[in-house]
Design a protein around this motif. Structure first.
Motif, short mmCIF file in Angstrom:
data_model
loop_
_atom_site.label_atom_id
_atom_site.label_comp_id
_atom_site.label_asym_id
_atom_site.label_seq_id
_atom_site.Cartn_x
_atom_site.Cartn_y
_atom_site.Cartn_z
N GLN A 128 59.87 81.99 52.91
CA GLN A 128 58.63 82.76 53.05
C GLN A 128 58.44 83.67 51.83
O GLN A 128 59.39 84.00 51.13
N TRP A 174 60.51 86.88 47.87
CA TRP A 174 60.73 85.49 48.31
C TRP A 174 62.06 85.43 49.06
O TRP A 174 63.12 85.75 48.52
N GLN A 230 56.17 87.24 50.50
CA GLN A 230 55.29 88.38 50.74
C GLN A 230 54.82 88.90 49.40
O GLN A 230 55.62 89.09 48.46
N TRP A 231 53.51 89.14 49.30
CA TRP A 231 52.91 89.66 48.08
C TRP A 231 52.33 91.04 48.37
O TRP A 231 51.65 91.24 49.38
N PRO A 260 59.61 93.34 53.97
CA PRO A 260 58.78 92.61 53.03
C PRO A 260 59.23 91.18 52.83
O PRO A 260 58.50 90.38 52.28
N SER A 261 60.44 90.87 53.30
CA SER A 261 60.93 89.52 53.11
C SER A 261 60.61 88.61 54.29
O SER A 261 60.98 87.46 54.30
N HIS A 313 51.15 87.44 53.13
CA HIS A 313 52.41 86.75 53.38
C HIS A 313 52.12 85.32 53.81
O HIS A 313 51.09 85.01 54.41
N HIS A 314 53.06 84.42 53.46
CA HIS A 314 52.86 83.02 53.78
C HIS A 314 54.19 82.29 53.72
O HIS A 314 55.15 82.74 53.07
N PRO A 366 57.53 87.40 57.36
CA PRO A 366 56.12 87.46 57.69
C PRO A 366 55.88 88.41 58.84
O PRO A 366 56.73 88.63 59.69
N PRO A 389 47.08 86.93 57.65
CA PRO A 389 48.15 87.28 56.70
C PRO A 389 47.69 88.16 55.54
O PRO A 389 48.51 88.63 54.78
N THR A 440 48.05 93.19 50.74
CA THR A 440 49.28 92.49 51.12
C THR A 440 48.93 91.11 51.64
O THR A 440 47.89 90.90 52.28
N ASN A 461 56.39 90.52 44.48
CA ASN A 461 56.60 89.31 45.27
C ASN A 461 58.01 89.33 45.83
O ASN A 461 58.98 89.57 45.10
#
Length: 826
Positions: A671, A728, A673-674, A43-44, A663-664, A46, A600, A661, A726
Motif C-alpha cells: 500500500q 510505501w 500513502q501520499w 501513514p503506512s 492512499h491506495h 490505508p 481515499p 492525502t 510518500n
C-alpha cells in the motif's frame, strides 16, 4: 502530516463517531474522543473510515480533523520518529508546511531554544498545550537573534518525544478559546495512554561532509495497568548532540600574533588556521523523563501527567586571537574561545479530577511548571582584572514559573438540533527571576594590556549584574464560554468569548471568535472563522537584561558587537526612549473548503489573514558615540551597544494552506500513502512606531526599528514551502520518502547594497524500516540525502573563516545527515 479521511456528510454523524449530543465520558474527559473512535491507521496503512477524533478547538463535541470548522493537522508518533530528526521542533518543521524553524535563529541562548513559528508569526504567538493544558515558557530568550528576535516561547524539546502519542496543530487564531499567545494557532501534544508493553529505540548518525555533528538518542516508553481501572505510562529519553562546524581555515595572510621587532611571530607558520570551531550546531546533552496516568474511581476520574528534564548546552563563542587585546599572554598565549554552559532544569506536573454531575461533564485541574537556567563560563577571563582574573565564572541564573488552575464544564443539549455549551475559569500565576553572577563575572577592573583598554566582565559572557537582577510576578484571571451548534447535520456554527484580567500593565482584554462549517454536498464543505486575540508581554520581555556578542554589519564590515539588552524600565532604556510594554492585539480571518471527491482522497484549502497591532519586538542595535555617552551616564560600559523591547510595529500576514492525502493499494506490492502540503505566507509591516524623542534627538542615524530588523520579519522566511511525502508499505518493509521545496528568501541589511538573496532549495529525506518480527525492527535513512547547502551569502569574515551561510536557513547549513536506528517492542 495526516488528516482524517471520513465522509463529509455531517460532521459528527458517521458510524464511527458519536453524535455531538453525546457529551464526553466522565472517565476520560476531553481525551475520551481519542479512545472512542477507531484507531486511526498510520501513514503506512490505508484508512478504514474510522478516523481518530481531534480534541483541539472542539470542547465536548467529537469531530474528526476534516469535520472541524478550523484547519487541524494530526501527526502520529510514528510519523515523528520516521523523520529521523532528534527533536520535536525539527520534526514539526518537516511535517507541517506552515511551520518554520531555522537551524539557528541567532546567537547566545537563541542557539539553545527549540524555536519555530506558525504561519510566519513568532514562536510566542503560538500556544502550546499538553493534554489540553497550558505548557509553561522557557526562562531563556531569543535575544540577539535574527529570526523571532526577542520572543519567549515554550521549548518543545523539553517534552519527552517517546511520551507523545500524537500532536494536533490548530492553524487558526484561538485566543478566545485558550487565552493569551494563541494568535497564530495552537500545538496540542497528546500523551500516550498505553497500559501494556512498551518500546525502545536507539538512533545515531552524523553529517556526511565532515563526519561531525554526531547525534545519539535513546527513547524508551512503557505502560502498566493500575488495578482494573487505571494505567501508568512512563518514558525515559536520552540525547547527546556533538558539535558540527562549517568554518574554513583562514588565510595565511591573517595575522594571529603580534609582531616581534616588526617581524612575524614564528608561531604564525605553524598555527592551526581553522580558528573557528563553532560554526554549526553546538554540543548538547539531556535526559527527559515523562509520565501519563489515570485512575477511574467511579464517581470521578483522577489524572496526572508531567515531565522532568535536565539539559546542558554549550555556547561556544568566537575565537579571540593572541593579538586580541583581551588575550592576556599569561593565560592564553595562543588565543582562546570563551564557553558558556547553560545548565537547565525544566519540569511541569499536572493533576486533576473529572466527572459528571447533573448532566454536566466537569474538569478541575492544577499544573505547575518551571524552567531554570544556571549559566557558567569557562575557557575565558575578565581581562580588566589582569593576572588576578579567574578563568571560570558563575554568570547568573534565569528562572521562569507558571502555576495554572482551571475549572471547565461542558454539556450537550437537544435544542433546535444539537448545542454544546462549554464554560470555564482559569487562574495563572507567573514569575520571572534574574539572579546576578559572581562579582568577577561583571567587574570592571583597571588593568590595561600594554596601555590598551580591555573589556570589563567575563569575555564573551559578562555576568548578570546586581542592577540586571530582579523578580517580577503577576496574576491572570480568565473566564470563557464556547458554544457549538449544529442546527442541521450539514451545518456547524461556533461562538466563543473570553475575558482576561492581568494585575499588571497588561490590564483587561475581551475577545471573541465565530466559526462556521457547511457541508454543501457529501464531498464538499466550506468553512471560515473570524476572531480577535491578544498576547500579553511576557515577564521576561519586561525584566530580562544581558550582554551578548553578535556579528553586525558596521560600515560594510562584519563586526562582533557586545550588545546589551536593557530592561524596559531601566534608566538607560528610558533615556533611549523605552516605555512600558502593552499587549499585542490581533484580528484573524480565514476561509476555505474541504474536498473529498472519493474516499481515499481528501483535500483542504484555507486562506488566512492575521493583523497584529502593537507587536512587541527588540529595537535596532543602537550603537555609536551618542549611545555610549548615555550608557556611561547610567553606569554601563562605553564599549557596548544597546537594544530594548518596545511595541514597535503593526503587521499584516496573508497566506494559503493546502493539505492533501491519498492512499491506495499497489497490488501484491503493498500500500501507499501520499501526503502533500503547500504554504504561501507573506508578512508586511503596516505601521512603525515613530522614533521616541530621546532617540530622535541623537540624530538621523538612529532608528527605532531599522531596515535589518524589518527584513527579518518580512523577507527572511521562505514565502513558499511545498512538501510531498510518500509512505510505501510492502510486507515488513516501510519506505518513507519526503521531498520539500523551500522557497527563496532575502536577508536585508541597513545598506541595500549588502542585501543577500538565497534561492530555493529542494531537500530529499528518506527513511526505510524493516520490521524483522513483531519484537525487533531496524531502520536507516538520510536527512538532506543529496547534501544540499544554502547559497553562500558572501558576508564572509576572513579573520574567522565563517559567515558564508545563513543561520536562518530552514534546512540548516551542515549538509546531509545519515543515521541508523534499531528498535524493540516488549
Amino acid at each position: 502530516m495526516a488528516v482524517a479521511l471520513m465522509g463529509l456528510d455531517g460532521a459528527a454523524y458517521g458510524q464511527s463517531v458519536p453524535s455531538p449530543t453525546l457529551t464526553m465520558d466522565k472517565k476520560s474527559g476531553a481525551t475520551a474522543a481519542i479512545r472512542s473512535a477507531k484507531a486511526r491507521p498510520g501513514p503506512s496503512a490505508p484508512a478504514d473510515g474510522g478516523e481518530a477524533v481531534v480534541v483541539t478547538g472542539n470542547r465536548g463535541v467529537q469531530r474528526t480533523a476534516l469535520h472541524s470548522s478550523t484547519p487541524i493537522d494530526v501527526i502520529r508518533s510514528k510519523e515523528l520518529l520516521e523523520t529521523g530528526k532528534a527533536s520535536v521542533i525539527s520534526q514539526l518543521n518537516t511535517l507541517v508546511p506552515s511551520f518554520n524553524s531555522p537551524n539557528r535563529a541567532g546567537g547566545g541562548t537563541s542557539t539553545i531554544i527549540a524555536t519555530g513559528g506558525l504561519r510566519g508569526l513568532n514562536p510566542d504567538q503560538m500556544l502550546v498545550l499538553v493534554n489540553g493544558k497550558r505548557r509553561h515558557k522557557t526562562s531563556l530568550i531569543n535575544a540577539v537573534s535574527s529570526l523571532y528576535n526577542g520572543s519567549v516561547p515554550t521549548d518543545l524539546d523539553m517534552i519527552p518525544p517517546s511520551e507523545i502519542d500524537h500532536i494536533e496543530v490548530l492553524r487558526d487564531g484561538a485566543a478566545a478559546q485558550y487565552g493569551s499567545d494563541a494568535i497564530a494557532g495552537v500545538i496540542n501534544i497528546i500523551l500516550k495512554k498505553k497500559a501494556n508493553g512498551g518500546s525502545s529505540s536507539f538512533t545515531t548518525g552524523a553529517n556526511m561532509d565532515r563526519g561531525d555533528g554526531q547525534q545519539y538518542q535513546w527513547l524508551t516508553n512503557g505502560g502498566i495497568k493500575l488495578g482494573s481501572q487505571g494505567f501508568l505510562n512512563v518514558s525515559i529519553d536520552l540525547k547527546k548532540q556533538l558539535a558540527s562546524n562549517r568554518a574554513n581555515p583562514i588565510a595565511k595572510s591573517v595575522q594571529l600574533y603580534n609582531k616581534i621587532n616588526g617581524q612575524p611571530d614564528p608561531r604564525e607558520a605553524t598555527a592551526d588556521r581553522l580558528v573557528t570551531t563553532n560554526y554549526g550546531l553546538m554540543p548538547q546533552r539531556g535526559v527527559l523523563v515523562g509520565y501519563n496516568s489515570e485512575y477511574d474511581f467511579g464517581p470521578v476520574t483522577f489524572y496526572t501527567f508531567g515531565s522532568y528534564g535536565l539539559r546542558d548546552s554549550d555556547l561556544n563563542y568566537s575565537y579571540r586571537a593572541p593579538n586580541n587585546v583581551n588575550s592576556l599572554p599569561q593565560f592564553f598565549p595562543d588565543g582562546f574561545r570563551p564557553r558558556v554552559v547553560v545548565h537547565e532544569q525544566d519540569y511541569q506536573f499536572a493533576a486533576g479530577l473529572r466527572g459528571r454531575q447533573l448532566g454536566w461533564n466537569w474538569d478541575l485541574s492544577s499544573s505547575f511548571g518551571e524552567d531554570r537556567a544556571r549559566q557558567t563560563a569557562d575557557q575565558t577571563l575578565n581581562a580588566s582584572l589582569g593576572p588576578a582574573s579567574p578563568l571560570s565564572f558563575y554568570v547568573g541564573t534565569l528562572q521562569s514559573t507558571e502555576w495554572v488552575n482551571t475549572f471547565d464544564v461542558t454539556r450537550g443539549w437537544k435544542i433546535l438540533g444539537n448545542l454544546q455549551t462549554s464554560l470555564g475559569i482559569m487562574h495563572r500565576l507567573e514569575t520571572y527571576r534574574v539572579e546576578a553572577g559572581d562579582p568577577a563575572s561583571y567587574a570592571a577592573g583597571t588593568y590595561r594590556n600594554h596601555g590598551a583598554l580591555v573589556a570589563p566582565g567575563a569575555n564573551g559572557a559578562p555576568g548578570f549584574t546586581p542592577s540586571d537582577a530582579g523578580f517580577m510576578q503577576r496574576n491572570n484571571m480568565a473566564a470563557y464560554t464556547d458554544l457549538a451548534w449544529d442546527p442541521v447535520k450539514s451545518l456547524t456554527i461556533g461562538l466563543a468569548g473570553r475575558f482576561e484580567h492581568y494585575d499588571d500593565a497588561s490590564g483587561n482584554s475581551g475577545i471573541g471568535k465565530a466559526t462556521m462549517r457547511y457541508a454543501v454536498t457529501k464531498w464538499l464543505a466550506i468553512r471560515g472563522t473570524l476572531s480577535n486575540g491578544f498576547r500579553a508581554p511576557s515577564l521576561a520581555q519586561q525584566l530580562y537584561a544581558s550582554t551578548t556578542g553578535q556579528f553586525r554589519l558596521v560600515n560594510e564590515d562584519l563586526t562582533l558587537l557586545q550588545i546589551k539588552t536593557l530592561p524596559v524600565n531601566s534608566p538607560a532604556a528610558r533615556a533611549l526612549g523605552a516605555t512600558p510594554l502593552h499587549p499585542e492585539t490581533s484580528k484573524n480571518m480565514s476561509a476555505g473548503f474541504v474536498l473529498q471527491p472519493f474516499r481515499p482522497l481528501a483535500i483542504t484549502l484555507d486562506a488566512y489573514q492575521i493583523e497584529v497591532n502593537n507587536r512587541i519586538a527588540l529595537t535596532s542595535t543602537l550603537t555609536g558615540p551618542a549611545v555610549s555617552r548615555i550608557l556611561v551616564a547610567n553606569g554601563l560600559a562605553s564599549d557596548i551597544s544597546a537594544q530594548y523591547y518596545t511595541n514597535a510595529i503593526n503587521t499584516r500576514t496573508r497566506g494559503i494552506d493546502v493539505v492533501a492525502t491519498y492512499h491506495h493499494d499497489v497490488g501484491p506490492a503493498g500500500q501507499m500513502q501520499w501526503n502533500l502540503g503547500w504554504n504561501y505566507n507573506q508578512t508586511v509591516i503596516s505601521n512603525i512606531k515613530a522614533n521616541p524623542a530621546q532617540l530622535a534627538s541623537l540624530g538621523s542615524g538612529y532608528v527605532l526599528f531599522d531596515r535589518l530588523s524589518q527584513g527579518y520579519l518580512t523577507k527572511a522566511i521562505p514565502r513558499t514551502k511545498l512538501s510531498l511525502m510518500n509512505v510505501w508499505t510492502w510486507g515488513p518493509v516501510v519506505l518513507n520518502t519526503r521531498v520539500t521545496r523551500y522557497g527563496g528568501y532575502t536577508i536585508l541589511q541597513n545598506s541595500a547594497s549588502q542585501d543577500r538573496r538565497f534561492g530555493p532549495r529542494l531537500i530529499v529525506d528518506m527513511d526505510i524500516t524493516w520490521n524483522i518480527n513483531r519484537f525487533v525492527n531496524v531502520g536507516f535513512g538520510a536527512n538532506n540525502l543529496f547534501n544540499q547547502y544554502p547559497t553562500a551569502n558572501g558576508l564572509y569574515n576572513a579573520s574567522l573563516g565563517q559567515g558564508q551561510y545563513p543561520g536562518t536557513s530552514p534546512f540548516g547549513f551542515t549538509g546531509g545527515y545519515y543515521y541508523g536506528r534499531v528498535g524493540v517492542n516488549f
